[in-house]
Write an enzyme that holds these catalytic residues in place. Structure first.
Site, PDB file in Angstrom:
ATOM      1  N   ASP A   1       1.002  -1.353   0.086  1.00 21.49           N
ATOM      2  CA  ASP A   1      -0.336  -0.175   0.085  1.00 21.49           C
ATOM      3  C   ASP A   1       0.730   1.289  -0.030  1.00 21.49           C
ATOM      4  O   ASP A   1       1.966   1.142   0.427  1.00 21.49           O
ATOM      5  CB  ASP A   1      -1.011  -0.115   1.385  1.00 21.49           C
ATOM      6  CG  ASP A   1      -2.080   0.858   1.186  1.00 21.49           C
ATOM      7  OD1 ASP A   1      -2.626   1.207   0.036  1.00 21.49           O
ATOM      8  OD2 ASP A   1      -2.849   1.242   2.286  1.00 21.49           O
TER       9      ASP A   1
ATOM     10  N   HIS B   1      -8.574   9.523   4.892  1.00 20.19           N
ATOM     11  CA  HIS B   1      -7.668   8.380   5.531  1.00 20.19           C
ATOM     12  C   HIS B   1      -8.272   8.566   7.110  1.00 20.19           C
ATOM     13  O   HIS B   1      -7.783   9.432   7.754  1.00 20.19           O
ATOM     14  CB  HIS B   1      -6.508   8.458   5.230  1.00 20.19           C
ATOM     15  CG  HIS B   1      -5.885   7.970   4.098  1.00 20.19           C
ATOM     16  ND1 HIS B   1      -4.833   8.661   3.209  1.00 20.19           N
ATOM     17  CD2 HIS B   1      -6.212   6.676   3.694  1.00 20.19           C
ATOM     18  CE1 HIS B   1      -4.773   7.820   2.109  1.00 20.19           C
ATOM     19  NE2 HIS B   1      -5.275   6.544   2.277  1.00 20.19           N
TER      20      HIS B   1
ATOM     21  N   SER C   1     -12.915   3.413   5.612  1.00 22.50           N
ATOM     22  CA  SER C   1     -13.415   3.332   7.178  1.00 22.50           C
ATOM     23  C   SER C   1     -14.728   4.442   7.146  1.00 22.50           C
ATOM     24  O   SER C   1     -14.470   5.634   7.154  1.00 22.50           O
ATOM     25  CB  SER C   1     -12.531   3.712   8.115  1.00 22.50           C
ATOM     26  OG  SER C   1     -11.395   2.572   8.078  1.00 22.50           O
TER      27      SER C   1
ATOM     28  N   VAL D   1      -9.399  -0.471   3.592  1.00 26.61           N
ATOM     29  CA  VAL D   1     -10.022  -0.224   4.630  1.00 26.61           C
ATOM     30  C   VAL D   1      -8.984  -0.477   5.963  1.00 26.61           C
ATOM     31  O   VAL D   1      -8.337  -1.603   5.873  1.00 26.61           O
ATOM     32  CB  VAL D   1     -11.126  -1.331   5.432  1.00 26.61           C
ATOM     33  CG1 VAL D   1     -11.807  -0.822   6.708  1.00 26.61           C
ATOM     34  CG2 VAL D   1     -12.332  -0.966   4.152  1.00 26.61           C
TER      35      VAL D   1
HETATM   36  P1  13P Z   1      -9.132   3.876   6.170  1.00 20.41           P
HETATM   37  O1  13P Z   1      -7.970   4.017   7.511  1.00 20.41           O
HETATM   38  O2  13P Z   1      -9.908   5.351   6.416  1.00 20.41           O
HETATM   39  O3  13P Z   1      -9.908   3.023   6.301  1.00 20.41           O
HETATM   40  O4  13P Z   1      -8.168   4.143   4.948  1.00 20.41           O
HETATM   41  C1  13P Z   1      -7.411   2.957   4.662  1.00 20.41           C
HETATM   42  C2  13P Z   1      -6.704   3.291   3.469  1.00 20.41           C
HETATM   43  O5  13P Z   1      -7.207   3.989   2.451  1.00 20.41           O
HETATM   44  C3  13P Z   1      -5.590   2.394   3.260  1.00 20.41           C
HETATM   45  O6  13P Z   1      -4.786   2.849   2.008  1.00 20.41           O
END
Ligand code: 13P
Length: 281
Positions: free
Chosen positions: A81, A180, A211, A231
């Site tokens: 990621d 995020h 999220s 997420v």
């Molecule tokens: P969240 O923490 O808002 O769920 O986002 C996760 C994300 O986009 C990881 O790249």
């Protein structure tokens, strides 16, 4: 079975569903995703953020993931990621990740194109897929992926079309108003912008900041070209809250038991999202 991102997302746009991408940083979180994949019988992406290299090495993540999901018949992908460091991307490809995200969203447009193209050349040679990002996603509450809030910059649909054409990227993360972390106020998700991007770009689109996003918004996003949804924060918040209850009720719970219960809490949230993302009509 571990496949690359392109393969796991192959039918998503046509068949109107999305695959969840869940952040992991430990044996327990990887096993939590595995349990959810088995429980739902549906694919999922195991996503390791470059910001979690203090928790685990790339090789360790690959090894545990392979032993957890490698023999399952259901498809899974191992994805790196948010990474802007080309050396780490190279190391992830060498370690056996099946997908990498090059995040050049903070760079000027032409530089983002140039670097993404270089990553595509390096990754595609090894059958590894590439996700890139255009636009900037704001920082909500409790996210620990980054402390820097680059603010919200919506993805420009024309630029998205040019970016995809020139880079040869396999999936594109777009900025349409998600954050995020958890939302500080009612989210304003720009489905109109997403529709415009979707009309111009045919590869799978990615939604970061899953999220706390309302269910009806998630469904609208999937109906308009979102094929992968990330997420992280909500899995952590739910798991920590539930573990706290267990420890408060019985402070002598053995650590070995806590690690197993932790996997179940991770699996609860991941299963909820897998089912939501895959049930769009
Ligand atoms: P969240 O923490 O808002 O769920 O986002 C996760 C994300 O986009 C990881 O790249």
């Amino acid at each position: 079975m571990l496949v690359n991102l392109k393969t796991i997302l192959k039918d998503t746009r046509e068949k109107n569903y999305a695959v969840g991408s869940f952040n992991v940083y430990s044996y327990e979180t990887i096993n939590g995703v595995k349990k959810a994949v088995i429980k739902t019988g549906k694919p999922a992406i195991i996503s390791f953020g470059a910001s979690y290299l203090k928790n685990m090495s790339l090789e360790c993540v690959k090894y545990i993931t392979e032993s957890a999901v490698g023999k399952l018949e259901i498809q899974t992908a191992l994805h790196l990621d948010h990474c802007s460091d080309l050396e780490i991307i190279k190391a992830a490809i060498e370690a056996g990740f099946t997908s990498v995200m090059y995040d050049g969203s903070a760079l000027p447009f032409e530089e983002n194109i140039k670097n993404t193209k270089a990553v595509c050349a390096m990754a595609h040679e090894k059958n590894v897929s590439v996700e890139a990002e255009l636009g900037s996603i704001a920082l909500g509450e409790h996210s620990n992926e980054t402390d820097i809030d680059h603010g919200q910059a919506y993805t420009n649909p024309e630029s998205a079309a040019r970016f995809v054409e020139e880079t040869g990227v396999d999936a594109l993360a777009v900025s349409i108003g998600t954050v995020h972390g958890m939302y500080k106020a009612k989210p304003n998700i720009r489905i109109d912008i997403l529709k415009d991007i979707s009309a111009k770009v045919s590869i799978p689109l990615v939604l970061h900041g899953g999220s706390g996003t309302p269910e009806e918004t998630i469904i609208q996003c999937i109906e308009n070209g979102i094929c992968k949804i990330n997420v992280n924060t909500e899995i952590s918040q739910y798991t920590v809250k539930e573990l706290f209850k267990v420890i408060s009720e019985n402070p002598n719970t053995h650590l070995s038991k806590l690690t197993l219960i932790q996997e179940d809490f991770v699996s609860d949230v991941v299963s909820k999202y897998i089912n939501l993302f895959s049930n769009v009509k």
